[in-house]
Design a protein around this motif. Structure first.
Motif, PDB file in Angstrom:
ATOM      1  N   MET A   5       0.830  -1.202   0.000  1.00 27.61           N
ATOM      2  CA  MET A   5       0.000   0.000   0.000  1.00 27.61           C
ATOM      3  C   MET A   5       0.869   1.259   0.000  1.00 27.61           C
ATOM      4  SD  MET A   5      -3.415  -0.736   2.283  1.00 27.61           S
ATOM      5  CE  MET A   5      -2.582  -1.344   3.757  1.00 27.61           C
ATOM      6  N   LEU A   6       2.014   1.199   0.696  1.00 29.39           N
ATOM      7  CA  LEU A   6       2.941   2.325   0.699  1.00 29.39           C
ATOM      8  C   LEU A   6       3.457   2.608  -0.707  1.00 29.39           C
ATOM      9  CD1 LEU A   6       4.935   4.355   2.086  1.00 29.39           C
ATOM     10  CD2 LEU A   6       6.522   2.432   2.266  1.00 29.39           C
ATOM     11  N   PHE A   7       3.907   1.552  -1.388  1.00 30.77           N
ATOM     12  CA  PHE A   7       4.456   1.744  -2.722  1.00 30.77           C
ATOM     13  C   PHE A   7       3.382   2.202  -3.706  1.00 30.77           C
ATOM     14  CE2 PHE A   7       7.564  -1.507  -1.105  1.00 30.77           C
ATOM     15  CZ  PHE A   7       8.609  -0.608  -0.994  1.00 30.77           C
ATOM     16  N   ARG A   8       2.193   1.662  -3.548  1.00 29.77           N
ATOM     17  CA  ARG A   8       1.114   2.058  -4.448  1.00 29.77           C
ATOM     18  C   ARG A   8       0.788   3.545  -4.292  1.00 29.77           C
ATOM     19  NH1 ARG A   8      -3.951  -1.111  -3.254  1.00 29.77           N
ATOM     20  NH2 ARG A   8      -4.230   0.540  -1.733  1.00 29.77           N
ATOM     21  N   SER A   9       0.860   4.029  -3.056  1.00 32.21           N
ATOM     22  CA  SER A   9       0.560   5.443  -2.821  1.00 32.21           C
ATOM     23  C   SER A   9       1.633   6.349  -3.390  1.00 32.21           C
ATOM     24  CB  SER A   9       0.418   5.701  -1.311  1.00 32.21           C
ATOM     25  OG  SER A   9       1.668   5.587  -0.652  1.00 32.21           O
ATOM     26  N   ARG A  10       2.818   5.792  -3.664  1.00 31.70           N
ATOM     27  CA  ARG A  10       3.915   6.596  -4.209  1.00 31.70           C
ATOM     28  C   ARG A  10       3.840   6.705  -5.741  1.00 31.70           C
ATOM     29  NH1 ARG A  10       4.348   7.550   0.486  1.00 31.70           N
ATOM     30  NH2 ARG A  10       6.192   7.325   1.822  1.00 31.70           N
ATOM     31  N   LYS A  11       2.984   5.932  -6.336  1.00 30.71           N
ATOM     32  CA  LYS A  11       2.933   5.899  -7.792  1.00 30.71           C
ATOM     33  C   LYS A  11       1.600   6.425  -8.313  1.00 30.71           C
ATOM     34  CE  LYS A  11       6.917   3.765  -8.026  1.00 30.71           C
ATOM     35  NZ  LYS A  11       8.105   4.336  -8.663  1.00 30.71           N
ATOM     36  N   LYS A  12       1.605   7.024  -9.480  1.00 35.97           N
ATOM     37  CA  LYS A  12       0.378   7.534 -10.081  1.00 35.97           C
ATOM     38  C   LYS A  12      -0.440   6.404 -10.687  1.00 35.97           C
ATOM     39  CE  LYS A  12       2.257  12.072 -11.335  1.00 35.97           C
ATOM     40  NZ  LYS A  12       2.557  13.001 -12.454  1.00 35.97           N
ATOM     41  N   SER A  13       0.251   5.391 -11.174  1.00 35.36           N
ATOM     42  CA  SER A  13      -0.450   4.301 -11.848  1.00 35.36           C
ATOM     43  C   SER A  13       0.114   2.978 -11.422  1.00 35.36           C
ATOM     44  CB  SER A  13      -0.311   4.433 -13.372  1.00 35.36           C
ATOM     45  OG  SER A  13      -0.706   3.250 -14.026  1.00 35.36           O
ATOM     46  N   ASN A  14      -0.761   2.042 -11.054  1.00 35.26           N
ATOM     47  CA  ASN A  14      -0.311   0.713 -10.653  1.00 35.26           C
ATOM     48  C   ASN A  14       0.374  -0.010 -11.807  1.00 35.26           C
ATOM     49  OD1 ASN A  14      -0.437  -1.437  -8.543  1.00 35.26           O
ATOM     50  ND2 ASN A  14      -1.433  -2.537 -10.213  1.00 35.26           N
ATOM     51  N   ARG A  15      -0.095   0.208 -13.028  1.00 35.08           N
ATOM     52  CA  ARG A  15       0.516  -0.471 -14.161  1.00 35.08           C
ATOM     53  C   ARG A  15       1.911   0.062 -14.446  1.00 35.08           C
ATOM     54  NH1 ARG A  15      -2.872  -3.574 -17.316  1.00 35.08           N
ATOM     55  NH2 ARG A  15      -1.636  -3.261 -19.191  1.00 35.08           N
TER      56      ARG A  15
END
Length: 208
Positions: A93-103
């Protein structure tokens, strides 16, 4: 990294879990402290990330605390197994919040190199229509390896999500929202499953 206390024996773990259920905060703290080694072990998988190691341990510890608070030994046999999933989820969840797009995170990040030393990504690996068989021999080998790894490394739910998300095995490529509706789960849960599955696969394609 600090020296961690020894893990609890199964008997000790069961005793402290029972005491925590009865309201003992001391038991709760012991369960957390004696499982911090697990946090450090899981964090090692993410050492190439941009976040500081101490920050990753802090986030992983939050996952451990949540695991201790929500663990139900009637549904899971070992706290460590359940806690590992909670720690992983918190980090993801931390890394996902750092990125604009999951892909962007999952498909385009390099996961290794081919036989010519060129970087390959998960997008390359799941490509099903290589243009030139000779030129893409290494890519085809990795593709075959990926399909072999799917049932060995991933849970059935993770396999299903990746199959639908990226159109594997002839499936139509679908959005996270479409998958969530089909599997009757939340879109955020689909995102977590997808990210966790791709990280598992990434570990089998180390850089040379």
């Amino acid at each position: 990294m600090k020296t961690f206390l020894k893990p609890l024996t199964p008997e000790e773990e069961n005793r402290y879990l029972q005491e925590y259920k009865q309201g003992s905060l001391k038991a709760k703290n012991i369960l957390i402290e004696r499982n911090l080694r697990l946090v450090a072990h899981i964090v090692k998988k993410y050492q190439g990330a941009s976040e500081e190691l101490d920050d990753l341990i802090s986030i992983g510890t939050i996952g451990l605390i949540k695991a201790v608070q929500t663990f139900d030994n009637a549904r899971a046999s070992k706290l460590s197994t359940y806690a590992a999933r909670c720690i992983d989820n918190e980090l993801l969840m931390l890394f996902r919040s750092r990125k604009k797009s999951n892909r962007e995170v999952s498909l385009y990040d390099p996961i290794g190199t081919d036989k010519e030393g060129n970087e390959i990504s998960l997008l390359d690996v799941i490509e099903t229509e290589p243009v030139d068989i000779v030129k893409n021999y290494a890519l085809k080998q990795d593709t075959a390896r990926l399909y072999k790894l799917l049932p060995q490394v991933l849970t059935s739910r993770e396999q299903e999500v990746l199959k639908l998300r990226y159109g594997l095995y002839g499936e139509r490529e679908q959005t996270q929202r479409e998958i969530a509706k089909r599997l009757n789960i939340s879109r955020s849960y689909v995102s977590r499953i997808e990210k966790n599955a791709l990280l598992k696969l990434r570990s089998f394609f180390p850089s040379s």
